[in-house]
Design a protein around this motif. Structure first.
Motif, mmCIF file in Angstrom:
data_model
loop_
_atom_site.group_PDB
_atom_site.id
_atom_site.type_symbol
_atom_site.label_atom_id
_atom_site.label_comp_id
_atom_site.label_asym_id
_atom_site.label_seq_id
_atom_site.Cartn_x
_atom_site.Cartn_y
_atom_site.Cartn_z
ATOM 1 N N GLN A 168 0.828 -1.202 0.000
ATOM 2 C CA GLN A 168 0.000 0.000 0.000
ATOM 3 C C GLN A 168 0.868 1.260 0.000
ATOM 4 O O GLN A 168 0.546 2.251 -0.669
ATOM 5 N N GLY A 169 1.970 1.208 0.733
ATOM 6 C CA GLY A 169 2.864 2.360 0.762
ATOM 7 C C GLY A 169 3.497 2.641 -0.584
ATOM 8 O O GLY A 169 3.517 3.784 -1.054
ATOM 9 N N VAL A 170 3.997 1.607 -1.232
ATOM 10 C CA VAL A 170 4.636 1.821 -2.530
ATOM 11 C C VAL A 170 3.598 2.158 -3.596
ATOM 12 O O VAL A 170 3.894 2.875 -4.559
ATOM 13 N N SER A 171 2.362 1.687 -3.429
ATOM 14 C CA SER A 171 1.294 2.071 -4.360
ATOM 15 C C SER A 171 1.049 3.572 -4.288
ATOM 16 O O SER A 171 0.893 4.237 -5.320
ATOM 17 N N LEU A 172 1.039 4.095 -3.072
ATOM 18 C CA LEU A 172 0.847 5.538 -2.895
ATOM 19 C C LEU A 172 1.983 6.317 -3.542
ATOM 20 O O LEU A 172 1.757 7.293 -4.267
ATOM 21 N N LEU A 173 3.228 5.882 -3.313
ATOM 22 C CA LEU A 173 4.374 6.580 -3.895
ATOM 23 C C LEU A 173 4.389 6.449 -5.425
ATOM 24 O O LEU A 173 4.681 7.418 -6.133
ATOM 25 N N THR A 174 4.079 5.251 -5.907
ATOM 26 C CA THR A 174 4.055 5.031 -7.354
ATOM 27 C C THR A 174 3.044 5.941 -8.013
ATOM 28 O O THR A 174 3.305 6.534 -9.066
ATOM 29 N N ASN A 175 1.888 6.081 -7.397
ATOM 30 C CA ASN A 175 0.839 6.953 -7.922
ATOM 31 C C ASN A 175 1.214 8.424 -7.761
ATOM 32 O O ASN A 175 1.053 9.230 -8.695
ATOM 33 N N THR A 176 1.734 8.775 -6.603
ATOM 34 C CA THR A 176 2.077 10.183 -6.344
ATOM 35 C C THR A 176 3.112 10.697 -7.339
ATOM 36 O O THR A 176 2.979 11.801 -7.881
ATOM 37 N N PHE A 177 4.133 9.883 -7.604
ATOM 38 C CA PHE A 177 5.216 10.307 -8.487
ATOM 39 C C PHE A 177 5.036 9.808 -9.929
ATOM 40 O O PHE A 177 5.901 10.068 -10.775
ATOM 41 N N ARG A 178 3.915 9.098 -10.169
ATOM 42 C CA ARG A 178 3.647 8.548 -11.509
ATOM 43 C C ARG A 178 4.855 7.762 -12.028
ATOM 44 O O ARG A 178 5.246 7.877 -13.176
ATOM 45 N N ASP A 179 5.420 6.956 -11.124
ATOM 46 C CA ASP A 179 6.669 6.257 -11.432
ATOM 47 C C ASP A 179 6.498 4.755 -11.215
ATOM 48 O O ASP A 179 6.665 4.256 -10.094
ATOM 49 N N PRO A 180 6.170 3.988 -12.260
ATOM 50 C CA PRO A 180 5.985 2.548 -12.101
ATOM 51 C C PRO A 180 7.251 1.809 -11.681
ATOM 52 O O PRO A 180 7.172 0.708 -11.123
ATOM 53 N N ASP A 181 8.423 2.411 -11.916
ATOM 54 C CA ASP A 181 9.668 1.748 -11.517
ATOM 55 C C ASP A 181 9.769 1.589 -10.002
ATOM 56 O O ASP A 181 10.448 0.678 -9.510
ATOM 57 N N LEU A 182 9.099 2.461 -9.257
ATOM 58 C CA LEU A 182 9.095 2.321 -7.799
ATOM 59 C C LEU A 182 8.431 1.010 -7.393
ATOM 60 O O LEU A 182 8.917 0.303 -6.499
ATOM 61 N N MET A 183 7.330 0.672 -8.061
ATOM 62 C CA MET A 183 6.641 -0.580 -7.770
ATOM 63 C C MET A 183 7.512 -1.777 -8.137
ATOM 64 O O MET A 183 7.590 -2.762 -7.383
ATOM 65 N N THR A 184 8.187 -1.693 -9.279
ATOM 66 C CA THR A 184 9.062 -2.789 -9.706
ATOM 67 C C THR A 184 10.173 -3.022 -8.690
ATOM 68 O O THR A 184 10.445 -4.167 -8.293
ATOM 69 N N ALA A 185 10.813 -1.946 -8.257
ATOM 70 C CA ALA A 185 11.919 -2.069 -7.304
ATOM 71 C C ALA A 185 11.446 -2.635 -5.969
ATOM 72 O O ALA A 185 12.105 -3.489 -5.373
ATOM 73 N N GLU A 186 10.301 -2.175 -5.500
ATOM 74 C CA GLU A 186 9.790 -2.670 -4.222
ATOM 75 C C GLU A 186 9.370 -4.134 -4.332
ATOM 76 O O GLU A 186 9.569 -4.916 -3.396
#
Length: 200
Positions: free
Chosen positions: A162-180
């Motif tokens: 849930q935390g990385v989903s929020l960050l991925t959405n906030t920064f519009r950065d799918p790579d954050l989800m991949t890394a996590e």
């Protein structure tokens, strides 16, 4: 038309509307979504929507049911995998595969839960039950690994998502989800198994 054909057609439209409601509410949010938006996404005449759902709240409830059914289908597929580690890592991989959608709109269930949290009409508890189902299933996997702290680990895993989903959405950065997701996979592999771990 026979009664069975009519029932199938009715069921099909209702299911399409529920699925469309889940999609459109995720993309637009409850306040911005109209019955006409959902009818268009379901390819159903807007006048027909009222035959199945009298209010937008009923469509929100149907969307929650669609989330619950989707989760049950996912759990069924994950349960076919041989080990709890395989199941947990497949769950994490599934999250990563949705990274572009998450970057645009956030977690489908989490964003809906956040919106409904502001209300006191019972729908907040309905969406909470969907998340609880996932949490309980995740706990079962850690318990199958012999972990006495299975609940804590389940909370940690779902919270990380849930935390990385929020960050991925906030920064519009799918790579954050991949890394996590990769980090969570390594974390799952690194967990020592308890003494009562099943051999499978």
């Amino acid at each position: 038309m026979t009664d069975s054909k009519k029932a199938r057609r009715t069921s099909g439209k209702r299911e399409r509307l529920a699925a469309a409601a889940a999609q459109v509410l995720h993309e637009q949010g409850i306040a911005q979504t109209t019955l006409a938006d959902i009818a268009q996404a379901a390819d159903v005449p807007v006048g027909n929507v009222y035959y199945y759902f009298k209010t937008k709240d009923q469509l929100v409830e149907a969307a929650i049911d669609a989330h619950a059914q989707s989760l049950q289908g996912l759990i069924g597929r994950l349960d076919e995998l041989p080990t709890p580690q395989d199941r947990l890592k497949a769950l994490v991989n599934g999250w990563a595969e949705q990274r572009d959608l998450t970057a645009r709109h956030g977690c489908p269930t989490g964003t809906l839960a956040s919106e409904l949290d502001k209300r006191a009409d019972g729908l907040d508890q309905s969406i909470a039950q969907v998340i609880r189902t996932l949490l309980d299933w995740t706990e079962q996997q850690f318990r199958a690994m012999g972990r006495a702290d299975a609940r804590d680990l389940a909370v940690a895993l779902i919270s990380a998502y849930q935390g990385v989903s929020l960050l991925t959405n906030t920064f519009r950065d799918p790579d954050l989800m991949t890394a996590e997701a990769r980090r969570l996979e390594r974390w799952i592999d690194s967990l020592p198994q308890g003494a009562d771990t099943p051999s499978t």
